[in-house]
Design an enzyme around this catalytic site. Structure first.
Site, PDB file in Angstrom:
ATOM      1  N   GLY A 181       1.009  -1.012   0.253  1.00  0.00           N
ATOM      2  CA  GLY A 181      -0.127  -0.181  -0.213  1.00  0.00           C
ATOM      3  C   GLY A 181       0.790   1.236   0.437  1.00  0.00           C
ATOM      4  O   GLY A 181       0.144   2.483   0.251  1.00  0.00           O
ATOM      5  N   GLY A 183       2.387   2.193  -2.070  1.00  0.00           N
ATOM      6  CA  GLY A 183       2.967   3.233  -3.616  1.00  0.00           C
ATOM      7  C   GLY A 183       2.010   4.328  -4.178  1.00  0.00           C
ATOM      8  O   GLY A 183       1.112   4.793  -3.857  1.00  0.00           O
ATOM      9  N   CYS A 186      -1.507   3.355  -5.717  1.00  0.00           N
ATOM     10  CA  CYS A 186      -1.627   2.465  -4.834  1.00  0.00           C
ATOM     11  C   CYS A 186      -3.151   2.594  -3.693  1.00  0.00           C
ATOM     12  O   CYS A 186      -2.673   3.948  -2.870  1.00  0.00           O
ATOM     13  CB  CYS A 186      -0.314   1.592  -3.608  1.00  0.00           C
ATOM     14  SG  CYS A 186      -1.043   0.370  -3.347  1.00  0.00           S
TER      15      CYS A 186
END
Length: 347
Positions: A181, A183, A186
């Site tokens: 998570g 990114g 993301c």
């Protein structure tokens, strides 16, 4: 239900404490690492930064460009075997040795991986990549790939805790990819409530991996060269970058002209854009867990990678690390509430 009370940290929560140094110049810092991998026994030497296996980052063109800097590329899994055959013909040994062949965990993925790896003995890295590395299926798949490719370097992920790092290494992975998570495109943490602050994940997973002779990739969460250095300082053996390398000529994203300006589309691999392109849309039982953004076109990636590596070299001089492998031993993080003075905006 239980609640863990221990504080977990991301890159924005810390800075390096400077230390006395004998280095006179950034040019004295050696960023090359040499690894011998646990299961394959393979040796590799290079700069342990990796372009992410996203189809608007991890392209063949990116692989050729970054190989000039000794940097790796995890090539995305949506190229065909025929595409790979053309690439293998045109790429030199140094490029092929710095490429990861990405794959999912289906039967078709396994057969495709066999076909691609058969194209050249110089392809030595396999990156098994699924969003949720806590699946028993992934462990079984790693075992299967290790049995099929005993002399190849296998990376698997993504996970964020030491217990699963250990399980994947014991199953046959040489390297474990760490990050859920963090990114830039993301949205898993928002859609699912699942995740782990990236710096703490790296610190804890590196400790687990190194105890078994394995390695980790810190995947995601870096927004600037200082974050890359913090990932290495926290114990990451490799650092994977997506958003920091997106938008460049070599990234392979779709170019869009809007109001006279050129942009490149960049999206997460669990986004609606990715699923529309590769899976015929978002399946009825799931939600998209990524976003799509337009980035100003950034030209060649060479200047950006030089800036990133230059920043890491500078970090090393501030803490007295003559080589990248010394950085984690020389690292003391201090917790902070601010990173920089933003009176004139962010750089």
């Amino acid at each position: 239900m239980r609640i863990e009370q221990e504080l977990k940290l991301g890159f924005k929560d810390v800075l390096f404490r400077p230390k006395r140094s004998t280095l006179k110049s950034r040019s004295q810092v050696n960023l090359t690492r040499e690894f011998t991998f646990k299961h394959s026994g393979r040796q590799w030497s290079g700069v342990p930064v990796i372009a992410a296996n996203m189809d608007s980052v991890g392209s063949f063109a990116m692989a050729k460009a970054l190989a000039e800097h000794g940097v790796m590329t995890a090539v995305h899994k949506h190229y065909t075997v025929a595409d790979w055959a053309e690439f293998v013909k045109s790429a030199d040994k140094a490029t092929l040795n710095n490429v990861m062949v990405s794959t999912g965990t289906s039967e078709a993925d396994f057969q495709k991986t066999k076909d691609v790896m058969a194209l050249s003995d110089e392809l030595i890295f396999i990156c098994i990549d699924i969003a949720n590395g806590y699946s028993e299926h992934l462990v079984e798949y790693v075992q299967r790939v290790r049995a099929a490719f005993p002399d190849k370097v296998i990376s698997a992920g993504n996970v964020v805790t030491g217990d699963m790092v250990e399980e994947l290494i014991l199953a046959g992975a040489d390297i474990v990819k760490v990050g859920i998570g963090p990114g830039s495109v993301c949205t898993t943490r928002v859609k699912t409530g699942v995740g782990y602050p990236q710096l703490s994940a790296i610190i804890e997973c590196a400790d687990a991996a190194h105890g078994l002779g394995g390695r980790i990739i810190g995947d995601g969460g870096c927004t600037c060269p200082g974050d890359v250095a913090k990932a290495f300082g926290g114990g990451a053996d490799f650092v994977m970058l997506g958003g920091m390398l997106a938008g460049h000529e070599e990234a392979g994203g779709e170019l869009i002209v809007k109001d006279g300006e050129t942009f490149m589309k960049f999206y997460g691999m669990s986004s609606k854009s990715a699923m529309d392109k590769h899976s015929g849309g978002v399946a009825g039982y799931r939600a998209a867990e990524g976003k799509t953004v337009l980035l100003p076109y950034r030209g060649s990636v060479h200047g950006t990678i030089q800036d990133i590596l230059g920043g890491v070299r500078s970090t090393c001089t501030y803490v007295g690390a003559a080589e990248l492998r010394e950085l984690t031993k020389r690292t003391t993080f201090i917790r902070v509430q601010e990173q920089e003075n933003n009176v004139y905006g962010r750089e």
